[in-house]
Write a protein that holds these residues in place. Structure first.
Motif, PDB file in Angstrom:
ATOM      1  N   GLU A  69      15.695   2.881  -3.917  1.00  0.00           N
ATOM      2  CA  GLU A  69      15.996   3.467  -2.614  1.00  0.00           C
ATOM      3  C   GLU A  69      14.724   3.862  -1.878  1.00  0.00           C
ATOM      4  O   GLU A  69      14.597   3.659  -0.662  1.00  0.00           O
ATOM      5  N   PHE A  70      13.774   4.437  -2.613  1.00  0.00           N
ATOM      6  CA  PHE A  70      12.500   4.832  -2.010  1.00  0.00           C
ATOM      7  C   PHE A  70      11.761   3.600  -1.497  1.00  0.00           C
ATOM      8  O   PHE A  70      11.194   3.596  -0.397  1.00  0.00           O
ATOM      9  N   THR A  71      11.779   2.529  -2.291  1.00  0.00           N
ATOM     10  CA  THR A  71      11.117   1.283  -1.891  1.00  0.00           C
ATOM     11  C   THR A  71      11.741   0.696  -0.628  1.00  0.00           C
ATOM     12  O   THR A  71      11.031   0.207   0.262  1.00  0.00           O
ATOM     13  N   LYS A  72      13.065   0.753  -0.533  1.00  0.00           N
ATOM     14  CA  LYS A  72      13.742   0.260   0.673  1.00  0.00           C
ATOM     15  C   LYS A  72      13.238   0.992   1.917  1.00  0.00           C
ATOM     16  O   LYS A  72      12.981   0.376   2.962  1.00  0.00           O
ATOM     17  N   GLU A  73      13.095   2.312   1.817  1.00  0.00           N
ATOM     18  CA  GLU A  73      12.615   3.103   2.961  1.00  0.00           C
ATOM     19  C   GLU A  73      11.211   2.671   3.366  1.00  0.00           C
ATOM     20  O   GLU A  73      10.912   2.499   4.561  1.00  0.00           O
ATOM     21  N   ILE A  74      10.338   2.497   2.358  1.00  0.00           N
ATOM     22  CA  ILE A  74       8.957   2.091   2.643  1.00  0.00           C
ATOM     23  C   ILE A  74       8.929   0.709   3.279  1.00  0.00           C
ATOM     24  O   ILE A  74       8.190   0.462   4.244  1.00  0.00           O
ATOM     25  N   GLY A  98      -0.669 -13.828  -4.522  1.00  0.00           N
ATOM     26  CA  GLY A  98      -1.478 -12.936  -5.335  1.00  0.00           C
ATOM     27  C   GLY A  98      -0.759 -11.722  -5.854  1.00  0.00           C
ATOM     28  O   GLY A  98       0.336 -11.369  -5.417  1.00  0.00           O
ATOM     29  N   HIS A  99      -1.432 -11.089  -6.806  1.00  0.00           N
ATOM     30  CA  HIS A  99      -0.942  -9.863  -7.429  1.00  0.00           C
ATOM     31  C   HIS A  99      -1.432  -8.689  -6.569  1.00  0.00           C
ATOM     32  O   HIS A  99      -2.324  -7.939  -6.968  1.00  0.00           O
ATOM     33  N   VAL A 100      -0.833  -8.580  -5.403  1.00  0.00           N
ATOM     34  CA  VAL A 100      -1.400  -7.703  -4.384  1.00  0.00           C
ATOM     35  C   VAL A 100      -1.360  -6.229  -4.767  1.00  0.00           C
ATOM     36  O   VAL A 100      -2.033  -5.404  -4.152  1.00  0.00           O
ATOM     37  N   GLY A 101      -0.602  -5.884  -5.805  1.00  0.00           N
ATOM     38  CA  GLY A 101      -0.578  -4.496  -6.250  1.00  0.00           C
ATOM     39  C   GLY A 101      -1.906  -4.025  -6.795  1.00  0.00           C
ATOM     40  O   GLY A 101      -2.166  -2.817  -6.835  1.00  0.00           O
ATOM     41  N   THR A 161       0.838  -1.208   0.000  1.00  0.00           N
ATOM     42  CA  THR A 161       0.000   0.000   0.000  1.00  0.00           C
ATOM     43  C   THR A 161       0.866   1.247   0.000  1.00  0.00           C
ATOM     44  O   THR A 161       0.603   2.211  -0.725  1.00  0.00           O
ATOM     45  N   GLY A 162       1.925   1.228   0.799  1.00  0.00           N
ATOM     46  CA  GLY A 162       2.832   2.370   0.859  1.00  0.00           C
ATOM     47  C   GLY A 162       3.516   2.643  -0.468  1.00  0.00           C
ATOM     48  O   GLY A 162       3.660   3.796  -0.894  1.00  0.00           O
ATOM     49  N   ILE A 163       3.937   1.562  -1.159  1.00  0.00           N
ATOM     50  CA  ILE A 163       4.592   1.702  -2.470  1.00  0.00           C
ATOM     51  C   ILE A 163       3.644   2.343  -3.477  1.00  0.00           C
ATOM     52  O   ILE A 163       3.999   3.265  -4.213  1.00  0.00           O
ATOM     53  N   LEU A 164       2.406   1.861  -3.506  1.00  0.00           N
ATOM     54  CA  LEU A 164       1.431   2.378  -4.473  1.00  0.00           C
ATOM     55  C   LEU A 164       1.064   3.830  -4.167  1.00  0.00           C
ATOM     56  O   LEU A 164       0.961   4.660  -5.078  1.00  0.00           O
ATOM     57  N   GLN A 165       0.852   4.140  -2.892  1.00  0.00           N
ATOM     58  CA  GLN A 165       0.493   5.502  -2.521  1.00  0.00           C
ATOM     59  C   GLN A 165       1.618   6.489  -2.786  1.00  0.00           C
ATOM     60  O   GLN A 165       1.373   7.667  -3.060  1.00  0.00           O
ATOM     61  N   VAL A 219     -10.250  -7.345  -4.284  1.00  0.00           N
ATOM     62  CA  VAL A 219     -10.846  -6.310  -3.433  1.00  0.00           C
ATOM     63  C   VAL A 219     -10.039  -5.028  -3.579  1.00  0.00           C
ATOM     64  O   VAL A 219      -8.993  -5.002  -4.223  1.00  0.00           O
ATOM     65  N   SER A 220     -10.520  -3.970  -2.964  1.00  0.00           N
ATOM     66  CA  SER A 220      -9.763  -2.726  -2.980  1.00  0.00           C
ATOM     67  C   SER A 220      -8.477  -2.903  -2.176  1.00  0.00           C
ATOM     68  O   SER A 220      -8.387  -3.777  -1.305  1.00  0.00           O
ATOM     69  N   ILE A 221      -7.490  -2.081  -2.460  1.00  0.00           N
ATOM     70  CA  ILE A 221      -6.207  -2.192  -1.765  1.00  0.00           C
ATOM     71  C   ILE A 221      -6.388  -2.030  -0.254  1.00  0.00           C
ATOM     72  O   ILE A 221      -5.747  -2.738   0.530  1.00  0.00           O
ATOM     73  N   THR A 222      -7.281  -1.136   0.157  1.00  0.00           N
ATOM     74  CA  THR A 222      -7.458  -0.904   1.601  1.00  0.00           C
ATOM     75  C   THR A 222      -8.128  -2.090   2.297  1.00  0.00           C
ATOM     76  O   THR A 222      -8.013  -2.239   3.516  1.00  0.00           O
ATOM     77  N   ASP A 223      -8.828  -2.933   1.545  1.00  0.00           N
ATOM     78  CA  ASP A 223      -9.460  -4.122   2.129  1.00  0.00           C
ATOM     79  C   ASP A 223      -8.591  -5.371   1.993  1.00  0.00           C
ATOM     80  O   ASP A 223      -8.947  -6.440   2.496  1.00  0.00           O
TER      81      ASP A 223
END
Length: 462
Positions: free
Chosen positions: A290-295, A370-373, A237-241, A343-347
């Motif tokens: 690098e951004f992904t590592k932080e998340i 799953g393809h959780v993205g 969720t953090g990566i997508l947001q 389902v939606s990402i938040t669910d």
């Protein structure tokens, strides 16, 4: 009922003897897909080589009122290609030509029997690739029929997003095109969207014009290990947001990692794991990593390992794609039942946790991936098909999972399709809109000869 001999005779008037067969072995091969659903033999199998031949076959079927089942590679998972009554199965494997590659337009025109692997092998010569990656080496016609998805959907979209035009043979033999070469249009109804995902119930695809992409300059894969599923999904969720243009992000739970290690001879930590891949130019990719590592670290990631070597990346994704075979190999004598919801990402986190908790209750070996993205995940269950009580528990579990998704305004299937396996949930998911779908089906196929009993069942109202 028209006799099989009469049907075969009519078909041999328009096709060669080798294109028409009632051989029991060949009929058996066309009686089922890769699902656990019980198969049924078609009455005859035909192998057309042109659009005209498909049109002529459908004219005969329509005149006799005989069902027609389009067949690609038989890799579907909800009984799509299983006949339910007297039928002709049309095997499109002879229609396997790549007709045109237009590198400047990033388009390709193919016949339905071409597989995604065959297409990508040819596209590589032009520095291009086709993005939809469902795991199985499915035919492109079948992928369009089921609106296939896969590991790269989070970045490039699903099959429906790639289709620019379809050549379709309708139930009465008419041939239409659903689109054109233009990148966009405001003219008429969006027929591409209607026919893609129609599971052979509205027409037979004889040509597809598809969007392709330039092969990325750089690709980096990664494996990220987490203490629990909740943390892994929060990281996604953090990566997508954050807007990181990730190409693939797959969740594999602990039980599935254990099967992967045994089957693929890997030594991944037996913890909830994300398989990731990034595409882009060198500078941009370095920033994304690098951004992904932080998340990941903020979400409690235990470890993350990146792979830029092509062979290492292929080995990683091969292990992921072979997961179903890993379960089959690990539980000999049992049959794989696989289901998917979206389902939606938040669910998503709640849905995956619910799926695991309920799976523990039914006491059936299985795993979650799953393809959780894009909020889509699968549950793999290994079932003793001779044990009717166990099969009933598995089907009850499937229903609980589907209802959980639909109650949260999700869907009973993100990519496997409906077939007849999930037809019983269509009223629950679509309500009155299902009657609109039935009206469309009746208008296009009034005799209900096109893959009857699948997706929407209109037999009771004919």
């Amino acid at each position: 009922m028209t006799t099989t001999d009469t049907i075969v005779s009519a078909l041999k008037d328009i096709l060669s003897d080798e294109q028409v067969t009632v051989n029991e072995t060949i009929r058996e091969l066309h009686s089922k897909d890769e699902s656990y659903h019980e198969g049924r033999l078609p009455d005859v199998v035909v192998f057309p080589s042109s659009t005209k031949e498909v049109s002529d076959i459908l004219k005969i079927a329509n005149d006799f009122g005989i069902a027609v089942i389009p067949f690609g590679r038989g890799s579907s998972l909800e009984g799509h290609v299983i006949p339910i009554r007297q039928s002709i199965t049309i095997d499109f494997s002879w229609m396997n030509k790549i007709l045109e590659i237009r590198p400047g337009d990033l388009l390709v025109r193919v016949q339905p029997g071409v597989t995604r692997t065959e297409l990508n092998k040819e596209l590589k010569k032009y520095g291009l690739f086709f993005s939809v990656d469902p795991g199985a080496d499915a035919s492109l016609g079948g992928m369009a029929a089921t609106n296939a998805s896969g590991t790269t959907a989070v970045r490039y979209g699903v099959m429906r997003d790639q289709v620019r035009d379809l050549e379709v043979v309708l139930a009465d033999g008419r041939v239409i095109h659903t689109g054109n070469l233009a990148a966009k249009s405001s003219s008429g109804y969006h027929l591409n969207g209607l026919f893609v995902g129609s599971e052979g119930t509205l027409g037979c695809f004889t040509e597809l014009t598809l969007q392709v992409y330039g092969i990325p300059e750089f690709e980096t894969a990664a494996i990220a290990v987490f203490p629990d599923v909740q943390s892994a999904v929060e990281a996604v969720t953090g990566i997508l947001q954050a807007g990181v243009p990730i190409a693939r992000v797959e969740l594999v739970d602990e039980q599935s990692i254990e099967q992967v290690n045994q089957y693929s001879e890997t030594d991944f930590p037996v913890k909830p794991t994300l398989f990731l891949e990034f595409h882009g130019n060198e500078a941009g990719l370095a920033q994304d990593v690098e951004f992904t590592k932080e998340i990941m670290n903020d979400s409690g990631c235990l470890s993350i390992q990146f792979e830029t070597d092509t062979a290492a990346r292929h080995k990683l994704w091969e292990a992921r794609h072979n997961l179903a075979y890993a379960y089959i190999h690990g539980f000999k004598g049992k049959k794989l039942m696989t289901t998917d919801v979206c389902v939606s990402i938040t669910d998503l986190a709640d849905a995956v946790l619910f799926a695991r908790a309920e799976l523990e209750k039914v006491n059936i070996p299985g795993g979650i991936l799953g393809h959780v993205g894009d909020g889509n995940f699968h549950v793999l269950l290994m079932i003793d098909m001779s044990n009717k009580e166990e099969l009933a528990r598995a089907e009850a579990y499937n229903e609980k999972l589907v209802r959980f998704a639909i109650e949260r305004n999700g869907t009973c299937t993100g990519e496997h399709g409906v077939g007849f396996g999930k037809q019983k949930y269509q009223v629950l998911e679509h309500g009155e809109a299902l009657n609109v779908m039935k009206t469309i089906k009746k208008a296009i196929d009034p005799k209900d000869i096109l893959n009857p009993g699948k997706l929407v069942d209109i037999q009771e109202s004919l």
